[in-house]
Scaffold this active site. Structure first.
Site, PDB file in Angstrom:
ATOM      1  N   CYS A  73      -0.958   1.512   5.885  1.00  0.00           N
ATOM      2  CA  CYS A  73      -1.370   2.542   6.848  1.00  0.00           C
ATOM      3  C   CYS A  73      -0.168   3.014   7.666  1.00  0.00           C
ATOM      4  O   CYS A  73       0.681   3.723   7.152  1.00  0.00           O
ATOM      5  CB  CYS A  73      -2.508   2.003   7.727  1.00  0.00           C
ATOM      6  SG  CYS A  73      -3.454   3.299   8.571  1.00  0.00           S
ATOM      7  N   HIS A  83      -6.256   0.453   3.336  1.00  0.00           N
ATOM      8  CA  HIS A  83      -6.169  -0.960   3.729  1.00  0.00           C
ATOM      9  C   HIS A  83      -6.685  -1.839   2.583  1.00  0.00           C
ATOM     10  O   HIS A  83      -7.869  -2.177   2.541  1.00  0.00           O
ATOM     11  CB  HIS A  83      -7.009  -1.215   4.987  1.00  0.00           C
ATOM     12  CG  HIS A  83      -6.435  -0.621   6.226  1.00  0.00           C
ATOM     13  ND1 HIS A  83      -5.632  -1.335   7.100  1.00  0.00           N
ATOM     14  CD2 HIS A  83      -6.533   0.624   6.747  1.00  0.00           C
ATOM     15  CE1 HIS A  83      -5.272  -0.553   8.103  1.00  0.00           C
ATOM     16  NE2 HIS A  83      -5.806   0.639   7.920  1.00  0.00           N
ATOM     17  N   GLU A 132      -6.410  -4.881   2.096  1.00  0.00           N
ATOM     18  CA  GLU A 132      -6.818  -6.231   2.503  1.00  0.00           C
ATOM     19  C   GLU A 132      -8.325  -6.380   2.661  1.00  0.00           C
ATOM     20  O   GLU A 132      -8.877  -7.482   2.517  1.00  0.00           O
ATOM     21  CB  GLU A 132      -6.134  -6.630   3.827  1.00  0.00           C
ATOM     22  CG  GLU A 132      -6.562  -5.852   5.051  1.00  0.00           C
ATOM     23  CD  GLU A 132      -5.737  -4.605   5.322  1.00  0.00           C
ATOM     24  OE1 GLU A 132      -5.710  -4.141   6.480  1.00  0.00           O
ATOM     25  OE2 GLU A 132      -5.118  -4.095   4.363  1.00  0.00           O
TER      26      GLU A 132
END
Length: 592
Positions: free
Chosen positions: A398, A525, A527
């Site tokens: 990001c 993102h 994750e």
């Protein structure tokens, strides 16, 4: 529908979220379909506008919901896909009731906490509990509900009243209450003290809820006489009292509960013993054993703004861990406060500045996560430049990706004044700009949120290979600034490739530096979709590159096989990557 309610007593931060996730995982291992609901008693509509320092990370769901980080635990443990409605807040409930009142739905009646708010809570729970989250048709078997906060908090009273009514409404055999409490050990006497838990249970019972199971947090397993005492004063059978003592990592918690037959106690309370099968946690156990036996380290420098609270980057840490276990490496995260790398810190506190740079230079890989605000931005760019120039594996997420573009424009294109309009609105070289559809007046829920599709532009780039040579990938987003599409051509001509773009081709999603071992930046993102058995592709790439085995992972198209229990038993887990039945190893770095 069966319901398991997890509450907490004595103090906050006991691990209700991990307990609820572990219960869900065990029930799932028994062949049941499970969903989860997290109740947060704060007045915010969602977690989107809350500071990471105060509440930890904001977890983002596929539907764009900005929710409590505990929903991240649920998704990781249960491998499910939740929605924003799985996170219930006081703000959402009051907003829905007030909206109904304004529309005249209550027909002139006085709108009160009881029954209108409490009814709305129960209706919300029943509605969401019946929505499948595992990709299959039909309602789940069990809904695990976590009530945030601590019993006795004023703000959670409407929820406790609603849940008391709800337990009566669904009836015995359909509702099980697990109360997580603290049994402290006073260092002076070394004795486990039950009084805090006794008071907590008494408070819970006075509010109309009776615990079926006690999950006691302590430094060590509860002694038999302590269990007997708790059973006597809390009116809970001894076999329904389990200890959640300190363990090396949270992957042990489901196994801890299984060993104490907590799942059997829950199944008995819910009349599900006939439907459930024997809990199969073979793969989870094997993965946990591998995690415990890892010795070969991989050091990742986490260069961020919120390094004072690790929960601010919880999903990033988990994604790194999942990838490290897949590569059979022991993860060591070196926390580097981005501002400590800056020149002003060198002038004010040179020792802090030197320590930060020593950590960065000693790392095998560098990760610059997302964030908001201008504090530490220069430090993040210095870390990015160091990784780029010194061939150190790098992943920017990001804001980390945006700053990688800004740093490249400054260092390679010579645009010394290149910047993001987030930090310098009038910059003459705006590499990163505010998205046209963004709101300049409202903060909450106005970013580009949720799952969006990214199309690979370069088929043989590292990112595409890590994603299994896919043509596109769906990942979760949370941003209101983007790389300026008008500068793309100039940046690409200088060597930085935008290998992933959105469906329009004008929104940059993935950037790679081709002549670099691993230099990747992503607008999304990754994750948030990483799982213990299915690590995020780009995190796997970072760890593999930092470990010297990226080529092996790329040749296997980013696929790492499931763990094998025999490898653990033979003690050969450390220092190897297993892919499609092949072993890649050379003792230090790993290679094909």
């Amino acid at each position: 529908m069966k319901y398991v309610l997890v509450t907490g007593g004595v103090v906050s931060g006991l691990g209700k979220g991990v307990t609820a996730s572990s219960i869900g995982l065990l029930l799932q291992a028994c062949g049941l379909r499970v969903t989860s609901i997290k109740i947060d008693p704060y007045l915010n509509t969602d977690a989107g506008t809350m500071s990471p320092f105060e509440h930890g990370e904001v977890f983002v769901l596929d539907d764009g919901g900005e929710v409590d980080l505990d929903l991240g635990n649920y998704e990781r443990f249960l491998d499910s896909t939740l929605t924003r409605d799985n996170n219930l807040t006081t703000g959402k409930i009051y907003q829905s009731v007030i909206d109904k009142e304004r529309k005249g739905d209550y027909l002139g009646r006085t709108v009160q906490v009881v029954p209108h708010i409490t009814d709305a809570i129960q209706e919300w729970i029943e509605r969401v509990a019946n929505v499948p989250v595992d990709g299959k048709e039909g309602p789940p078997d069990v809904c695990v509900i976590e009530l945030g906060g601590t019993i006795g908090d004023i703000e959670s009273m409407p929820f406790i009243e609603a849940l008391g009514q709800f337990s009566y409404k669904v009836g015995p055999g359909n509702f099980c209450l697990v109360h997580v409490s603290l049994v402290p050990v006073l260092s002076v006497v070394g004795e486990q003290k039950t009084k805090p838990t006794q008071h907590s249970v008494r408070g819970l019972r006075s509010l109309g809820l009776t615990p079926n199971i006690l999950a006691c947090r302590s430094t060590k397993a509860l002694e038999d006489n302590v269990k007997t005492k708790l059973s006597q004063f809390c009116h809970v059978p001894e076999e329904n009292i389990v200890t959640l003592y300190d363990v090396p990592n949270i992957w042990h918690v489901p196994l801890l509960l299984r060993d104490q037959k907590a799942h059997e106690a829950i199944l008995k309370e819910l009349n599900l013993l006939g439907k459930a099968v024997e809990a199969d946690v073979t793969e989870w156990t094997a993965r946990t054993k591998i995690y415990d036996t890892l010795q070969d380290p991989v050091r990742i420098a986490m260069v961020g703004k919120y390094t004072g609270l690790t929960d601010s980057y919880l999903s990033v840490l988990k994604a790194l861990l999942h990838a490290s276990v897949a590569c059979h490496k022991k993860l060591i995260v070196d926390w580097v406060a981005a501002s400590d790398l800056e020149e002003i810190t060198a002038q004010e506190t040179p020792d802090v500045h030197k320590a930060a740079w020593d950590l960065l230079k000693g790392a095998d890989g560098v990760l610059v996560p997302g964030g908001f605000g201008d504090r530490g931005v220069q430090g993040k760019m210095l870390a990015t430049k160091y990784a780029r120039e010194n061939q150190v594996p790098f992943l920017g997420i990001c804001l980390g990706m945006q700053l990688a573009v800004v740093e490249f424009a400054r260092s390679i294109l010579g645009f010394e004044d290149a910047n993001s309009t987030e930090f310098e609105p009038e910059t003459p070289s705006p590499c990163v700009i505010f998205m046209p559809e963004g709101s300049t007046t409202h903060m909450g829920g106005t970013m580009r949120l949720g799952s969006r599709r990214t199309y690979f532009q370069v088929p043989d780039c590292k990112s595409a290979k890590l994603y299994g040579n896919a043509k596109f990938v769906d990942e979760r987003h949370r941003h209101r600034y983007e790389v300026n599409p008008d500068m793309i051509q100039e940046i690409e001509n200088a060597g930085l490739s935008f290998v992933g773009k959105d469906e329009t081709g004008r929104r940059m999603e993935i950037v790679e530096l081709q002549k670099h071992p691993y230099f990747v930046g992503v607008q999304f993102h990754p994750e948030f979709k990483s799982r213990p058995g299915k690590p995020s592709a780009l995190f796997l790439g970072l760890i593999a590159a930092a470990s010297g085995c990226l080529e092996a992972v790329l040749q296997a198209s980013g696929k790492v096989s499931k763990v094998s229990t025999t490898r653990v038993a033979n003690g050969t887990a450390t220092g190897k990557v297993y892919q499609n039945g092949n072993v890649y190893s050379n003792g230090n770095g790993l290679h094909h």
